[in-house]
Structures are given as structure tokens and as C-alpha cells.
Motif scaffolding. Structure first.
Motif, PDB file in Angstrom:
ATOM      1  N   SER A  70       0.139  11.651 -13.070  1.00 39.18           N
ATOM      2  CA  SER A  70       0.827  10.590 -12.336  1.00 39.18           C
ATOM      3  C   SER A  70       2.028  11.159 -11.583  1.00 39.18           C
ATOM      4  O   SER A  70       2.815  11.935 -12.145  1.00 39.18           O
ATOM      5  CB  SER A  70       1.302   9.506 -13.307  1.00 39.18           C
ATOM      6  OG  SER A  70       2.044   8.513 -12.623  1.00 39.18           O
ATOM      7  N   VAL A  71       2.159  10.794 -10.316  1.00 44.12           N
ATOM      8  CA  VAL A  71       3.291  11.266  -9.508  1.00 44.12           C
ATOM      9  C   VAL A  71       3.818  10.130  -8.640  1.00 44.12           C
ATOM     10  O   VAL A  71       3.110   9.176  -8.325  1.00 44.12           O
ATOM     11  CB  VAL A  71       2.899  12.454  -8.585  1.00 44.12           C
ATOM     12  CG1 VAL A  71       2.647  13.700  -9.386  1.00 44.12           C
ATOM     13  CG2 VAL A  71       1.705  12.100  -7.704  1.00 44.12           C
ATOM     14  N   GLN A  72       5.079  10.268  -8.279  1.00 43.61           N
ATOM     15  CA  GLN A  72       5.680   9.396  -7.278  1.00 43.61           C
ATOM     16  C   GLN A  72       5.668  10.139  -5.945  1.00 43.61           C
ATOM     17  O   GLN A  72       5.867  11.353  -5.899  1.00 43.61           O
ATOM     18  CB  GLN A  72       7.113   9.029  -7.662  1.00 43.61           C
ATOM     19  CG  GLN A  72       7.225   8.225  -8.942  1.00 43.61           C
ATOM     20  CD  GLN A  72       8.669   8.011  -9.358  1.00 43.61           C
ATOM     21  OE1 GLN A  72       9.545   8.803  -9.026  1.00 43.61           O
ATOM     22  NE2 GLN A  72       8.912   6.940 -10.088  1.00 43.61           N
ATOM     23  N   VAL A  73       5.438   9.402  -4.871  1.00 42.40           N
ATOM     24  CA  VAL A  73       5.384   9.975  -3.529  1.00 42.40           C
ATOM     25  C   VAL A  73       6.594   9.501  -2.737  1.00 42.40           C
ATOM     26  O   VAL A  73       6.961   8.325  -2.775  1.00 42.40           O
ATOM     27  CB  VAL A  73       4.087   9.553  -2.798  1.00 42.40           C
ATOM     28  CG1 VAL A  73       4.037  10.154  -1.397  1.00 42.40           C
ATOM     29  CG2 VAL A  73       2.867   9.971  -3.597  1.00 42.40           C
ATOM     30  N   GLN A  99       7.721   5.912  -1.828  1.00 43.44           N
ATOM     31  CA  GLN A  99       6.583   5.165  -1.297  1.00 43.44           C
ATOM     32  C   GLN A  99       5.767   4.487  -2.396  1.00 43.44           C
ATOM     33  O   GLN A  99       5.062   3.518  -2.128  1.00 43.44           O
ATOM     34  CB  GLN A  99       5.673   6.104  -0.500  1.00 43.44           C
ATOM     35  CG  GLN A  99       6.367   6.828   0.627  1.00 43.44           C
ATOM     36  CD  GLN A  99       6.974   5.876   1.641  1.00 43.44           C
ATOM     37  OE1 GLN A  99       6.334   4.920   2.068  1.00 43.44           O
ATOM     38  NE2 GLN A  99       8.225   6.128   2.020  1.00 43.44           N
ATOM     39  N   GLY A 100       5.855   5.002  -3.625  1.00 43.07           N
ATOM     40  CA  GLY A 100       5.120   4.396  -4.725  1.00 43.07           C
ATOM     41  C   GLY A 100       4.566   5.440  -5.673  1.00 43.07           C
ATOM     42  O   GLY A 100       4.684   6.648  -5.449  1.00 43.07           O
ATOM     43  N   ASP A 101       3.965   4.964  -6.762  1.00 39.60           N
ATOM     44  CA  ASP A 101       3.385   5.833  -7.786  1.00 39.60           C
ATOM     45  C   ASP A 101       1.881   5.943  -7.577  1.00 39.60           C
ATOM     46  O   ASP A 101       1.223   4.991  -7.140  1.00 39.60           O
ATOM     47  CB  ASP A 101       3.646   5.267  -9.180  1.00 39.60           C
ATOM     48  CG  ASP A 101       5.133   5.164  -9.497  1.00 39.60           C
ATOM     49  OD1 ASP A 101       5.917   5.902  -8.873  1.00 39.60           O
ATOM     50  OD2 ASP A 101       5.504   4.339 -10.354  1.00 39.60           O
ATOM     51  N   LEU A 102       1.339   7.106  -7.937  1.00 40.24           N
ATOM     52  CA  LEU A 102      -0.094   7.339  -7.810  1.00 40.24           C
ATOM     53  C   LEU A 102      -0.638   8.031  -9.051  1.00 40.24           C
ATOM     54  O   LEU A 102       0.006   8.920  -9.608  1.00 40.24           O
ATOM     55  CB  LEU A 102      -0.395   8.223  -6.597  1.00 40.24           C
ATOM     56  CG  LEU A 102      -0.469   7.553  -5.218  1.00 40.24           C
ATOM     57  CD1 LEU A 102      -0.715   8.611  -4.143  1.00 40.24           C
ATOM     58  CD2 LEU A 102      -1.566   6.505  -5.179  1.00 40.24           C
ATOM     59  N   VAL A 103      -1.829   7.610  -9.455  1.00 38.62           N
ATOM     60  CA  VAL A 103      -2.616   8.333 -10.455  1.00 38.62           C
ATOM     61  C   VAL A 103      -3.946   8.689  -9.808  1.00 38.62           C
ATOM     62  O   VAL A 103      -4.301   8.162  -8.746  1.00 38.62           O
ATOM     63  CB  VAL A 103      -2.837   7.498 -11.729  1.00 38.62           C
ATOM     64  CG1 VAL A 103      -1.512   7.225 -12.417  1.00 38.62           C
ATOM     65  CG2 VAL A 103      -3.560   6.186 -11.408  1.00 38.62           C
ATOM     66  N   PHE A 104      -4.689   9.580 -10.449  1.00 39.40           N
ATOM     67  CA  PHE A 104      -5.933  10.076  -9.863  1.00 39.40           C
ATOM     68  C   PHE A 104      -6.857   8.927  -9.460  1.00 39.40           C
ATOM     69  O   PHE A 104      -7.112   8.001 -10.234  1.00 39.40           O
ATOM     70  CB  PHE A 104      -6.650  10.990 -10.853  1.00 39.40           C
ATOM     71  CG  PHE A 104      -7.993  11.448 -10.374  1.00 39.40           C
ATOM     72  CD1 PHE A 104      -8.095  12.333  -9.313  1.00 39.40           C
ATOM     73  CD2 PHE A 104      -9.162  10.968 -10.971  1.00 39.40           C
ATOM     74  CE1 PHE A 104      -9.342  12.757  -8.845  1.00 39.40           C
ATOM     75  CE2 PHE A 104     -10.403  11.396 -10.522  1.00 39.40           C
ATOM     76  CZ  PHE A 104     -10.491  12.282  -9.458  1.00 39.40           C
ATOM     77  N   GLY A 105      -7.372   9.010  -8.243  1.00 39.90           N
ATOM     78  CA  GLY A 105      -8.323   8.034  -7.741  1.00 39.90           C
ATOM     79  C   GLY A 105      -7.708   6.813  -7.092  1.00 39.90           C
ATOM     80  O   GLY A 105      -8.426   6.012  -6.496  1.00 39.90           O
TER      81      GLY A 105
END
Length: 213
Positions: free
Chosen positions: A50-53, A60-66
Motif C-alpha cells: 500500500s502506498v500514498q501517491v 492524491q490518495g492511497d493505492l493497493v495492488f489492482g
């Protein structure tokens, strides 16, 4: 020239001077219109977590795979894209371009923030489908199937792209194979332009479909 005529000329000149003095004279030129681009982000790196962009320091928001973030407008130009794990690089966000930035799996300690161009902001999307292989561990055969008919098919190496193929609005199945083995399949309802991504690694292949609306 009579004194009466001279007085008339002087009066006209005086009024003209007053009118000119009252006229609004712009002190600056017209404002330059904002030059924009529109991009979204997709997490395509199974090992990343999980990363923040952030773009130019703005979250811009958080992302996890997919998963993906929706389109946002950015000033056109070279923008710094940074992840919360410390990775960062500049990405060219071209004028009037709508596209996707995919966070690819790390290769030799280096991760590519892969830019995928879609269309100009002011263009109307077509009814179309394209498939990209963003899985670095497999070369695949992909098919877009409508019932028993194959609408499009291609063999894709890593970062390979079928390009947009015009289709009709209906339900499809996207199938990913290696040889005779089906690695993954997923339904796709086409209502606009769509980008389908093959993700994962050699042991876990998945499909991510996004509407390019």
C-alpha cells in the motif's frame, strides 16, 4: 480665422482631451488560459504494498495492488510523482492529454511509472477496447470474446499493447492464456472506451479493466 471659430476649435479639442483622459487603458494583456492534462494512477506492482501517491507534493490518495485513482487535472508539463515509500520520478503530462500512470513492478531496484496515453481531453471516447500486458513475468495470448466469436486477439510481451480496437456495446469476456493454459479471464461490459491490464506475476495473473470515460 475669426476668434469665434478659434474658440470653437479650442472647445472641441478640450472636450476630446477630457474624453481621452477618461478612457480605460488596460495595464496588462489578457490572461493566458490554463494549460492542463488529466491523469489517473493504477497500482500494478504486486510487491509494492500500500502506498500514498503525491503529485508535486500534493496528496492524491492511497493505492493497493489492482486499485486505481480517478482522473484529476494537473498543469501540463513535467510533474514530480512521489510515493510514500520514498520513490519518486518526473512524469511528462502533455498538454490536453488524458492518460494513466501505472506503477510497475520493480526491476533491478528500479520502478517505472509507466505513462499510458488515451486521448485528448476534448475528444469524445469511442466504443473500443485495448489490452496491455503489465505482468513482467509472462508473455501472454489475449482474446476479447463475444459469445463464441473472438473480436480481437494478440500475443503480448511485457508492456505490449493491442491498441484500441473498435467494438460494439455489449458483454465480452477477456481471456489471458499461455500456450493452452488459461491464466485468467474476466467479464467486460463495454459502454465506452476501455483499457484492460494484465497484472501480477508468474504465479498469480489477474485482469484489471478500466473505463476510459
Amino acid at each position: 480665422m475669426s476668434s469665434k471659430t478659434m474658440r470653437l476649435i479650442l472647445s472641441v479639442c478640450s472636450v476630446s482631451a477630457l474624453l481621452l483622459g477618461c478612457a480605460d487603458v488596460p495595464t496588462s494583456g489578457p490572461e493566458t488560459p490554463a494549460v492542463l492534462s488529466e491523469f489517473r494512477f493504477v497500482h500494478a506492482a504486486l510487491e509494492l504494498g500500500s502506498v500514498q501517491v503525491a503529485v508535486d507534493g500534493a496528496a492524491q490518495g492511497d493505492l493497493v495492488f489492482g486499485n486505481s485513482l480517478g482522473y484529476k487535472q494537473f498543469p501540463a508539463g513535467s510533474r514530480e510523482v512521489a510515493l510514500s515509500n520514498g520513490e519518486k520520478q518526473f512524469v511528462a503530462m502533455s498538454t490536453d492529454l488524458r492518460g494513466t500512470i501505472a506503477l510497475l513492478p520493480s526491476a533491478g531496484g528500479t520502478r517505472e511509472f509507466f505513462r499510458i496515453s488515451e486521448r485528448r481531453i476534448f475528444d469524445t471516447p469511442n466504443l473500443a477496447v485495448r489490452v496491455l500486458n503489465l505482468n513482467p513475468n509472462v508473455s501472454v495470448d489475449v482474446r476479447v470474446i463475444a459469445g463464441t466469436d473472438t473480436v480481437t486477439s494478440a500475443r503480448l510481451a511485457y508492456k505490449g499493447d493491442t491498441g484500441y480496437r473498435v467494438v460494439t456495446a455489449r458483454d465480452y469476456t477477456v481471456e489471458v492464456k499461455q500456450g493452452s493454459t488459461v491464466l485468467a479471464s474476466a467479464p467486460l461490459t463495454v459502454s465506452t472506451s476501455h483499457t484492460v491490464m494484465v497484472l501480477g506475476n508468474a504465479g498469480a495473473v489477474s485482469i484489471k479493466a478500466l473505463a476510459d470515460n
